[in-house]
Motif scaffolding. Structure first.
Motif, PDB file in Angstrom:
ATOM      1  N   ILE A 167       0.904  -1.040   0.269  1.00  0.00           N
ATOM      2  CA  ILE A 167       0.474  -0.036  -0.070  1.00  0.00           C
ATOM      3  C   ILE A 167       0.688   0.813   0.159  1.00  0.00           C
ATOM      4  O   ILE A 167       2.118   1.465   1.036  1.00  0.00           O
ATOM      5  CB  ILE A 167      -0.858   0.032   0.950  1.00  0.00           C
ATOM      6  N   SER A 168       0.467   2.244  -0.966  1.00  0.00           N
ATOM      7  CA  SER A 168       1.417   2.936  -0.791  1.00  0.00           C
ATOM      8  C   SER A 168       0.869   3.801   0.382  1.00  0.00           C
ATOM      9  O   SER A 168       0.461   4.800   0.553  1.00  0.00           O
ATOM     10  CB  SER A 168       1.171   3.627  -2.121  1.00  0.00           C
ATOM     11  N   MET A 169       2.193   4.504   1.048  1.00  0.00           N
ATOM     12  CA  MET A 169       1.726   5.632   2.803  1.00  0.00           C
ATOM     13  C   MET A 169       2.030   6.733   2.029  1.00  0.00           C
ATOM     14  O   MET A 169       2.269   7.574   2.670  1.00  0.00           O
ATOM     15  CB  MET A 169       2.822   4.637   3.582  1.00  0.00           C
ATOM     16  N   GLY A 170       3.086   6.386   1.081  1.00  0.00           N
ATOM     17  CA  GLY A 170       4.202   8.236   1.218  1.00  0.00           C
ATOM     18  C   GLY A 170       4.381   8.942   2.277  1.00  0.00           C
ATOM     19  O   GLY A 170       4.403  10.006   2.334  1.00  0.00           O
ATOM     20  N   HIS A 171       5.996   8.159   3.297  1.00  0.00           N
ATOM     21  CA  HIS A 171       6.523   8.684   4.021  1.00  0.00           C
ATOM     22  C   HIS A 171       7.536   8.739   3.670  1.00  0.00           C
ATOM     23  O   HIS A 171       8.149   8.653   2.469  1.00  0.00           O
ATOM     24  CB  HIS A 171       6.581   8.167   5.206  1.00  0.00           C
ATOM     25  N   GLN A 172       8.104  10.530   4.294  1.00  0.00           N
ATOM     26  CA  GLN A 172       9.484  10.692   4.438  1.00  0.00           C
ATOM     27  C   GLN A 172      11.071  10.027   4.542  1.00  0.00           C
ATOM     28  O   GLN A 172      10.701   9.488   5.316  1.00  0.00           O
ATOM     29  CB  GLN A 172       9.178  11.922   3.904  1.00  0.00           C
ATOM     30  N   GLY A 173      12.372  10.446   3.872  1.00  0.00           N
ATOM     31  CA  GLY A 173      12.779   9.509   4.581  1.00  0.00           C
ATOM     32  C   GLY A 173      12.957   8.032   5.102  1.00  0.00           C
ATOM     33  O   GLY A 173      12.256   7.505   3.938  1.00  0.00           O
ATOM     34  N   ILE A 174      13.623   7.623   5.728  1.00  0.00           N
ATOM     35  CA  ILE A 174      13.989   5.787   5.777  1.00  0.00           C
ATOM     36  C   ILE A 174      12.782   5.702   7.074  1.00  0.00           C
ATOM     37  O   ILE A 174      13.234   6.310   8.513  1.00  0.00           O
ATOM     38  CB  ILE A 174      15.335   5.486   5.838  1.00  0.00           C
ATOM     39  N   VAL A 175      11.891   4.572   6.747  1.00  0.00           N
ATOM     40  CA  VAL A 175      11.377   4.233   8.120  1.00  0.00           C
ATOM     41  C   VAL A 175      12.188   2.706   8.592  1.00  0.00           C
ATOM     42  O   VAL A 175      11.708   2.042   7.726  1.00  0.00           O
ATOM     43  CB  VAL A 175       9.910   4.300   7.974  1.00  0.00           C
ATOM     44  N   VAL A 176      12.113   2.574  10.173  1.00  0.00           N
ATOM     45  CA  VAL A 176      12.872   1.960  10.514  1.00  0.00           C
ATOM     46  C   VAL A 176      12.006   1.268  10.837  1.00  0.00           C
ATOM     47  O   VAL A 176      11.611   1.593  12.144  1.00  0.00           O
ATOM     48  CB  VAL A 176      14.244   1.829  11.077  1.00  0.00           C
ATOM     49  N   VAL A 177      11.948  -0.508  10.976  1.00  0.00           N
ATOM     50  CA  VAL A 177      10.787  -0.496  11.988  1.00  0.00           C
ATOM     51  C   VAL A 177      12.147  -1.918  12.907  1.00  0.00           C
ATOM     52  O   VAL A 177      12.577  -2.563  12.372  1.00  0.00           O
ATOM     53  CB  VAL A 177       9.845  -1.898  11.478  1.00  0.00           C
ATOM     54  N   ALA A 178      11.996  -1.979  14.177  1.00  0.00           N
ATOM     55  CA  ALA A 178      12.555  -2.746  15.050  1.00  0.00           C
ATOM     56  C   ALA A 178      11.615  -3.701  16.061  1.00  0.00           C
ATOM     57  O   ALA A 178      10.440  -2.977  16.621  1.00  0.00           O
ATOM     58  CB  ALA A 178      13.651  -2.346  15.705  1.00  0.00           C
ATOM     59  N   SER A 179      12.293  -4.384  16.673  1.00  0.00           N
ATOM     60  CA  SER A 179      11.598  -5.395  18.270  1.00  0.00           C
ATOM     61  C   SER A 179      11.433  -4.566  18.965  1.00  0.00           C
ATOM     62  O   SER A 179      11.633  -3.431  19.173  1.00  0.00           O
ATOM     63  CB  SER A 179      12.784  -5.972  18.176  1.00  0.00           C
ATOM     64  N   ARG A 180       9.663  -4.970  19.515  1.00  0.00           N
ATOM     65  CA  ARG A 180       9.732  -4.345  20.872  1.00  0.00           C
ATOM     66  C   ARG A 180      10.356  -4.240  21.982  1.00  0.00           C
ATOM     67  O   ARG A 180      10.816  -3.835  23.217  1.00  0.00           O
ATOM     68  CB  ARG A 180       8.637  -4.318  20.629  1.00  0.00           C
ATOM     69  N   SER A 181      10.505  -5.961  22.003  1.00  0.00           N
ATOM     70  CA  SER A 181      11.148  -6.394  23.080  1.00  0.00           C
ATOM     71  C   SER A 181      12.135  -7.346  23.617  1.00  0.00           C
ATOM     72  O   SER A 181      13.116  -7.193  24.107  1.00  0.00           O
ATOM     73  CB  SER A 181      10.177  -8.234  22.911  1.00  0.00           C
ATOM     74  N   HIS A 182      13.581  -6.712  21.712  1.00  0.00           N
ATOM     75  CA  HIS A 182      14.465  -7.300  21.163  1.00  0.00           C
ATOM     76  C   HIS A 182      15.496  -6.185  20.638  1.00  0.00           C
ATOM     77  O   HIS A 182      16.617  -6.818  19.992  1.00  0.00           O
ATOM     78  CB  HIS A 182      14.478  -9.155  20.736  1.00  0.00           C
ATOM     79  N   GLN A 183      15.513  -4.964  21.841  1.00  0.00           N
ATOM     80  CA  GLN A 183      16.205  -4.466  20.348  1.00  0.00           C
ATOM     81  C   GLN A 183      17.923  -4.634  21.258  1.00  0.00           C
ATOM     82  O   GLN A 183      17.851  -4.773  22.313  1.00  0.00           O
ATOM     83  CB  GLN A 183      16.165  -2.919  21.155  1.00  0.00           C
ATOM     84  N   THR A 184      19.121  -4.756  19.964  1.00  0.00           N
ATOM     85  CA  THR A 184      19.991  -4.395  20.595  1.00  0.00           C
ATOM     86  C   THR A 184      21.232  -3.217  19.526  1.00  0.00           C
ATOM     87  O   THR A 184      20.468  -2.579  18.771  1.00  0.00           O
ATOM     88  CB  THR A 184      21.241  -5.695  19.644  1.00  0.00           C
TER      89      THR A 184
END
Length: 272
Positions: free
Chosen positions: A165-182
């Motif tokens: 789905i085209s979301m049209g956001h700016q820049g780079i969106v990174v998704v990361a783990s809520r429980s396992h951030q490193t």
């Protein structure tokens, strides 16, 4: 084969919806303590995991393919290695999120052929969201589907939107783990920022992170922490059908499944 995948896709969707209903019955029961146990690796196991496993295993038993499930018995590689096709299932992905009651848990069902996920279903019971995909069918998202309702496959397709789905956001969106951030994830994000584009970091639980890249809400999901094949197989199928893939950290080699060691290497989910 397209028709076969469509038939198997509906079986998997129905299994995920039925499992989701059973999970929600436990999740919303004010008198339930979830029956939390600890597995050998100290990860939590609840009665919702067990009930979901039972429902999905029974539903998939009408197909000719064996089932590899997180909550199933250990199957020796000598036996599994002879399977050219198999189901890989996580009956409740995000058990920690389930226990925290933040809603970010899913039901994951994938069909794998020769190590490649060719069909995937991810159901998010609390949000009533369904992601599904198969080779030659495409990747789709359906919002507002109640697990009590039993629509036909045609109804499901008609009410779904095709991914991405085209979301049209700016820049780079990174998704990361809520429980396992490193620290490695933090370094990955910092390196992106050094390249000059604005970087937005969002957190999510369970297999939803792969879905966010597949639908276009996020651009990349780096995972530099342990995961198992059943954590990623369904999302990987959805990502593939949506024009993305799940790569080793070289960014070129896709993950494979039904390996001798069921642990995944570190990986990156991104568009092709």
């Amino acid at each position: 084969m397209m028709d076969n995948y469509a038939n198997y896709l509906y079986i998997a969707i129905r299994a995920a919806l039925d499992a989701g209903k059973a999970i929600m019955d436990i999740y919303t029961d004010p008198n339930s303590d979830f029956g939390i146990e600890r597995k050998a690796d100290n990860s939590p196991l609840t009665k919702a995991d067990k009930k979901s496993h039972q429902i999905i295993s029974m539903a998939l038993s009408v197909t000719p393919f064996p089932v590899l499930s997180e909550e199933g018995k250990d199957i020796p590689f000598a036996e599994r290695s002879a399977w050219s096709m198999l189901w890989i299932v996580d009956p409740l992905d995000g058990t920690k999120e389930f226990i925290k009651k933040n809603g970010e848990f899913t039901v994951n069902i994938a069909l794998v052929k020769q190590g490649v996920p060719v069909l995937g279903v991810i159901y998010v019971p609390v949000r009533k969201e369904l992601y599904f995909a198969a080779d030659s069918v495409g990747a789709f998202k359906l919002t507002g589907i109640d697990s009590v309702y039993q629509p036909s496959m045609d109804e499901i397709r008609d009410k779904s939107v095709r991914l991405p789905i085209s979301m049209g956001h700016q820049g780079i969106v990174v998704v990361a783990s809520r429980s396992h951030q490193t620290e490695d994830t933090t370094a990955f994000v910092d390196n992106l920022r050094k390249q000059g584009q604005p970087v937005t970091l969002i957190s999510s639980g369970s297999s939803l992170k792969i879905c966010l890249v597949a639908e276009g809400t996020a651009d990349v999901y780096p995972r530099f922490a342990p995961t198992m094949e059943w954590d990623t197989a369904a999302g990987h199928a959805i990502a593939r059908a949506a024009g993305c893939d799940v790569f080793h950290i070289d960014g070129k080699t896709p993950l494979k499944y039904n390996k001798k060691d069921l642990h995944n290497p570190w990986f990156i989910v991104k568009p092709l």
